[in-house]
Design a protein around this motif. Structure first.
Motif, mmCIF file in Angstrom:
data_model
loop_
_atom_site.group_PDB
_atom_site.id
_atom_site.type_symbol
_atom_site.label_atom_id
_atom_site.label_comp_id
_atom_site.label_asym_id
_atom_site.label_seq_id
_atom_site.Cartn_x
_atom_site.Cartn_y
_atom_site.Cartn_z
ATOM 1 N N MET A 1 0.658 -1.029 0.124
ATOM 2 C CA MET A 1 -0.303 -0.111 0.157
ATOM 3 C C MET A 1 1.191 1.252 -0.134
ATOM 4 S SD MET A 1 -3.251 1.172 2.585
ATOM 5 C CE MET A 1 -1.789 1.395 3.955
ATOM 6 N N ASN A 2 0.188 2.078 -1.184
ATOM 7 C CA ASN A 2 1.592 2.898 -1.054
ATOM 8 C C ASN A 2 0.087 4.404 -0.124
ATOM 9 O OD1 ASN A 2 3.673 5.157 -1.855
ATOM 10 N ND2 ASN A 2 1.663 5.994 -3.612
ATOM 11 N N ALA A 3 1.067 4.682 1.008
ATOM 12 C CA ALA A 3 0.915 5.191 2.144
ATOM 13 C C ALA A 3 2.192 6.824 2.325
ATOM 14 C CB ALA A 3 0.864 4.791 3.602
ATOM 15 N N PHE A 4 2.122 7.046 2.172
ATOM 16 C CA PHE A 4 2.941 8.820 2.895
ATOM 17 C C PHE A 4 2.783 9.343 3.954
ATOM 18 C CE2 PHE A 4 0.721 9.247 -0.569
ATOM 19 C CZ PHE A 4 -0.491 10.286 -0.335
ATOM 20 N N GLU A 5 3.430 10.636 4.824
ATOM 21 C CA GLU A 5 2.674 11.222 6.198
ATOM 22 C C GLU A 5 2.698 12.575 6.033
ATOM 23 O OE1 GLU A 5 4.506 11.309 10.379
ATOM 24 O OE2 GLU A 5 5.520 12.458 9.040
ATOM 25 N N VAL A 6 1.433 12.854 6.047
ATOM 26 C CA VAL A 6 1.007 14.290 6.081
ATOM 27 C C VAL A 6 0.603 14.887 7.243
ATOM 28 C CG1 VAL A 6 -1.089 15.641 4.946
ATOM 29 C CG2 VAL A 6 -0.179 13.247 3.660
ATOM 30 N N ASN A 7 1.308 16.408 7.577
ATOM 31 C CA ASN A 7 1.292 16.858 8.515
ATOM 32 C C ASN A 7 0.374 17.788 8.400
ATOM 33 O OD1 ASN A 7 4.682 16.961 10.579
ATOM 34 N ND2 ASN A 7 4.878 16.033 8.024
ATOM 35 N N PHE A 8 -0.617 17.971 9.281
ATOM 36 C CA PHE A 8 -1.904 19.204 9.266
ATOM 37 C C PHE A 8 -1.327 20.097 10.421
ATOM 38 C CE2 PHE A 8 -3.462 15.568 6.801
ATOM 39 C CZ PHE A 8 -4.607 16.503 6.550
ATOM 40 N N ASP A 9 -0.769 21.334 10.011
ATOM 41 C CA ASP A 9 -0.893 22.380 11.219
ATOM 42 C C ASP A 9 -2.109 22.970 11.228
ATOM 43 O OD1 ASP A 9 1.299 22.037 10.717
ATOM 44 O OD2 ASP A 9 2.744 23.475 11.111
ATOM 45 N N GLY A 10 -1.842 23.163 12.777
ATOM 46 C CA GLY A 10 -3.102 24.425 12.573
ATOM 47 C C GLY A 10 -2.818 25.853 12.706
ATOM 48 N N LEU A 11 -4.115 25.961 12.529
ATOM 49 C CA LEU A 11 -3.420 27.987 11.605
ATOM 50 C C LEU A 11 -3.785 28.015 13.056
ATOM 51 C CD1 LEU A 11 -5.201 28.905 8.985
ATOM 52 C CD2 LEU A 11 -3.163 29.237 9.217
ATOM 53 N N VAL A 12 -2.656 29.781 13.702
ATOM 54 C CA VAL A 12 -3.160 30.480 14.753
ATOM 55 C C VAL A 12 -4.105 31.630 14.976
ATOM 56 C CG1 VAL A 12 -1.585 31.599 16.567
ATOM 57 C CG2 VAL A 12 -0.478 30.626 15.543
ATOM 58 N N GLY A 13 -4.710 31.376 15.980
ATOM 59 C CA GLY A 13 -6.371 32.072 15.641
ATOM 60 C C GLY A 13 -6.143 33.494 15.654
ATOM 61 N N PRO A 14 -6.978 33.995 15.268
ATOM 62 C CA PRO A 14 -7.142 35.551 15.789
ATOM 63 C C PRO A 14 -6.751 36.218 17.244
ATOM 64 C CG PRO A 14 -8.958 35.439 14.399
ATOM 65 C CD PRO A 14 -7.890 34.079 15.300
ATOM 66 N N THR A 15 -7.230 35.410 18.387
ATOM 67 C CA THR A 15 -7.100 36.075 19.857
ATOM 68 C C THR A 15 -5.862 35.370 20.594
ATOM 69 O OG1 THR A 15 -7.948 34.352 20.625
ATOM 70 C CG2 THR A 15 -9.047 35.943 19.635
ATOM 71 N N HIS A 16 -4.773 34.995 19.861
ATOM 72 C CA HIS A 16 -3.964 34.254 19.607
ATOM 73 C C HIS A 16 -3.191 34.960 21.263
ATOM 74 C CE1 HIS A 16 0.120 33.354 20.819
ATOM 75 N NE2 HIS A 16 1.168 34.721 19.802
ATOM 76 N N ASN A 17 -2.946 35.127 22.230
ATOM 77 C CA ASN A 17 -2.908 36.056 23.588
ATOM 78 C C ASN A 17 -1.882 34.997 24.487
ATOM 79 O OD1 ASN A 17 -4.880 35.586 26.243
ATOM 80 N ND2 ASN A 17 -5.691 34.991 24.494
ATOM 81 N N TYR A 18 -1.425 35.791 25.757
ATOM 82 C CA TYR A 18 -0.226 34.938 26.591
ATOM 83 C C TYR A 18 -0.728 35.457 27.635
ATOM 84 C CZ TYR A 18 3.348 35.090 23.333
ATOM 85 O OH TYR A 18 4.108 35.368 21.742
ATOM 86 N N GLY A 19 -2.623 34.660 27.953
ATOM 87 C CA GLY A 19 -2.852 34.213 29.730
ATOM 88 C C GLY A 19 -2.391 33.925 30.158
ATOM 89 N N GLY A 20 -1.152 32.741 30.340
ATOM 90 C CA GLY A 20 -0.894 32.064 31.473
ATOM 91 C C GLY A 20 -1.154 31.003 32.166
ATOM 92 N N LEU A 21 -2.454 30.487 31.248
ATOM 93 C CA LEU A 21 -2.804 29.474 31.357
ATOM 94 C C LEU A 21 -2.205 27.947 31.982
ATOM 95 C CD1 LEU A 21 -6.193 30.347 28.640
ATOM 96 C CD2 LEU A 21 -6.016 30.990 31.550
ATOM 97 N N ALA A 22 -1.434 27.656 30.920
ATOM 98 C CA ALA A 22 -1.068 26.123 31.557
ATOM 99 C C ALA A 22 -0.677 25.623 32.292
ATOM 100 C CB ALA A 22 -0.192 25.707 30.605
ATOM 101 N N VAL A 23 -0.646 24.830 32.952
ATOM 102 C CA VAL A 23 -0.313 24.624 34.413
ATOM 103 C C VAL A 23 0.857 23.803 34.234
ATOM 104 C CG1 VAL A 23 0.125 23.138 37.010
ATOM 105 C CG2 VAL A 23 -2.135 25.491 36.084
ATOM 106 N N GLY A 24 2.223 23.480 34.473
ATOM 107 C CA GLY A 24 3.717 23.066 34.148
ATOM 108 C C GLY A 24 4.021 23.426 32.921
ATOM 109 N N ASN A 25 3.375 24.333 32.254
ATOM 110 C CA ASN A 25 3.712 25.070 30.938
ATOM 111 C C ASN A 25 4.712 26.525 31.180
ATOM 112 O OD1 ASN A 25 4.247 26.269 28.077
ATOM 113 N ND2 ASN A 25 3.012 25.391 27.546
ATOM 114 N N VAL A 26 6.692 25.820 31.154
ATOM 115 C CA VAL A 26 7.410 26.942 32.238
ATOM 116 C C VAL A 26 7.216 28.188 31.262
ATOM 117 C CG1 VAL A 26 9.910 27.500 32.094
ATOM 118 C CG2 VAL A 26 8.678 25.707 32.706
#
Length: 447
Positions: A1-26
């Motif tokens: 079976m001919n298969a290959f990897e496709v990278n699906f990237d997320g577009l950054v949204g218009p409300t991208h901001n630094y909310g400091g919400l993620a616990v454990g994310n330095v």
């Protein structure tokens, strides 16, 4: 079976901001409540997609989710129309407002776990959206993620969709950021490695400082749902010390591609036993490229996101590392990467550096922004036929112009109370669904 990897990237949204919400994310904590640049963030992400496209990689685009999540604010007791609930939340609960404005769906490595048809008993591609219960701002995402994935991967003869696992920490699932696949070739049956940080076993080791986000029980459930072939799945625990150091997902300290596993020795306790288990589960040689603490301290690995690089096979067979520019600026990270390239016993031939500083400041590197999907030729054609999410030069140019037209250059926390931001975001997303030929995928479009 001919298969290959496709990278699906997320577009950054218009409300991208630094909310400091993620616990454990330095990085997210260090840059909390500072000024973000949504336009620059989206253009940086699009430039990465274009770079991979130019290298011959099949590249897909996943749209951002609708933010602010006004319906969630209503569920939390704020009443009235969208602008009214935003105004109330800004005055009474600004942290909740930041959570409901979060553009975190850009990191689509957390969108879902995907198993290719080569690995499954029914030969279908299986997709399970992550339930993301560990962080409130991300727990909002699963319904929209599921709808978007079902829209793009829609042909039932090829794709099997599953609902997100039941909400709650018992089945806490953070998607492909804790999932790796090893194989001799993308088209061949691979070994799916599920990495967990916690389990229901009270005797199991646990981090002391930060929460472990992925549960063993979630990994086991997904493997069952995806009908992974017998002997082709492995469950490995992430080091609790690594989580406490800031490696909130496995992909902060480990990345795989075909038969290569590139990782920091601190990613797993007893790494030598992990290597033995992986090698025993594969009937082809595995190349382990391990960074020692003496080569690159774990703090440098986390700060630079070296192991959140993309490890990619180009069409001609060459393997490269797409690393954040922070690695080039760090002596230990750069030296380690140069050592890899100079070592002719592994297939990695070069390093490419990419500027994703806007995403990096919020705790997401190159690998966070993409969901890896292995597709056979017919499956890929079905995706391309049903929408316009596969990147080419005209789509790139349209998306670039769309970003430049619709995105702000700066967002600070007080700007989230601005009613114009909601209108700008929805106008942009409405235009995007037309560009991507997705139809009405957002609630405000249905309304």
């Amino acid at each position: 079976m001919n298969a290959f990897e496709v990278n699906f990237d997320g577009l950054v949204g218009p409300t991208h901001n630094y909310g400091g919400l993620a616990v454990g994310n330095v990085a997210a904590a260090e840059n909390a409540l500072t000024s973000s640049n949504p336009r620059e963030a989206a253009l940086q992400g699009l430039a990465k997609m274009k770079r991979l496209f130019d290298l011959g990689i099949r590249q897909g685009v996943l749209p951002p989710q609708n933010r602010p999540a006004a319906d969630m604010l209503r569920k939390l007791g704020f009443a009235g129309d969208d602008l009214s609930v935003i105004s109330q939340a800004a005055a009474a609960a600004p942290i909740l407002l930041r959570a409901c404005y979060s553009a975190s769906s850009m990191w689509v490595a957390n969108a879902a776990t995907v198993s290719p048809g080569a690995d499954t008993d029914d030969a279908k591609v299986h997709l399970t959206p992550a339930n993301l219960p560990s962080q409130f701002h991300r727990s909002i995402e699963p319904p929209a993620t599921s709808a978007i994935l079902r829209k793009i991967f829609s042909e039932e003869r090829y794709f099997q969709h599953h609902d997100p696992l039941p909400a709650g920490l018992y089945f806490a699932d953070e998607g492909a950021a804790n999932h790796m696949r090893l194989c001799s070739d993308h088209a061949d049956t691979g070994l799916e490695i599920f990495v967990f940080g916690r389990s229901a076993d009270q005797a199991a080791p646990k981090p002391l400082k930060f929460p472990a986000r992925q549960s063993l029980e979630a990994c086991e459930a997904i493997a069952r749902l995806h009908k992974i072939k017998a002997g082709k799945k492995l469950f490995i625990q992430q080091s609790p010390a690594a989580i406490d150091a800031g490696a909130f997902h496995n992909d902060v300290l480990a990345v795989s591609n075909c038969n290569v596993l590139l990782y920091h020795e601190a990613a797993f306790d007893d790494w030598w036993e992990i290597e033995e288990k992986i090698a025993a589960a594969c009937d082809y040689p595995i190349q382990f490229i391990r960074a020692a603490e003496s080569e690159i301290p774990i703090a440098d690995a986390i700060n630079t996101y070296l192991f959140n690089s993309q490890l990619i096979s180009l069409p001609g067979g060459e393997m490269i590392v797409l690393a954040p520019v922070e690695c080039e600026d760090c002596d230990s990270a750069r030296t380690f990467l140069e050592r890899i390239v100079q070592d002719t016993t592994n297939p990695i031939t070069r390093i490419e550096y990419v500027n994703l500083r806007q995403s990096m400041k919020n705790g997401g590197g190159p690998a966070c922004l993409r969901l890896r999907v292995v597709l056979a030729k017919g499956e890929f054609e079905a995706v391309a036929r049903m929408s316009r999410v596969i990147l080419d030069q005209p789509l790139h140019d349209e998306l670039k112009a769309w970003i430049e037209k619709n995105y702000r250059e700066c967002i600070l926390p007080p700007d989230l109370a601005d009613p114009l931001l909601l209108r700008e975001s929805r106008t942009a997303l409405d235009e995007l669904t037309t560009i991507l030929s997705l139809g009405s995928i957002y609630d405000f479009q249905e309304a």
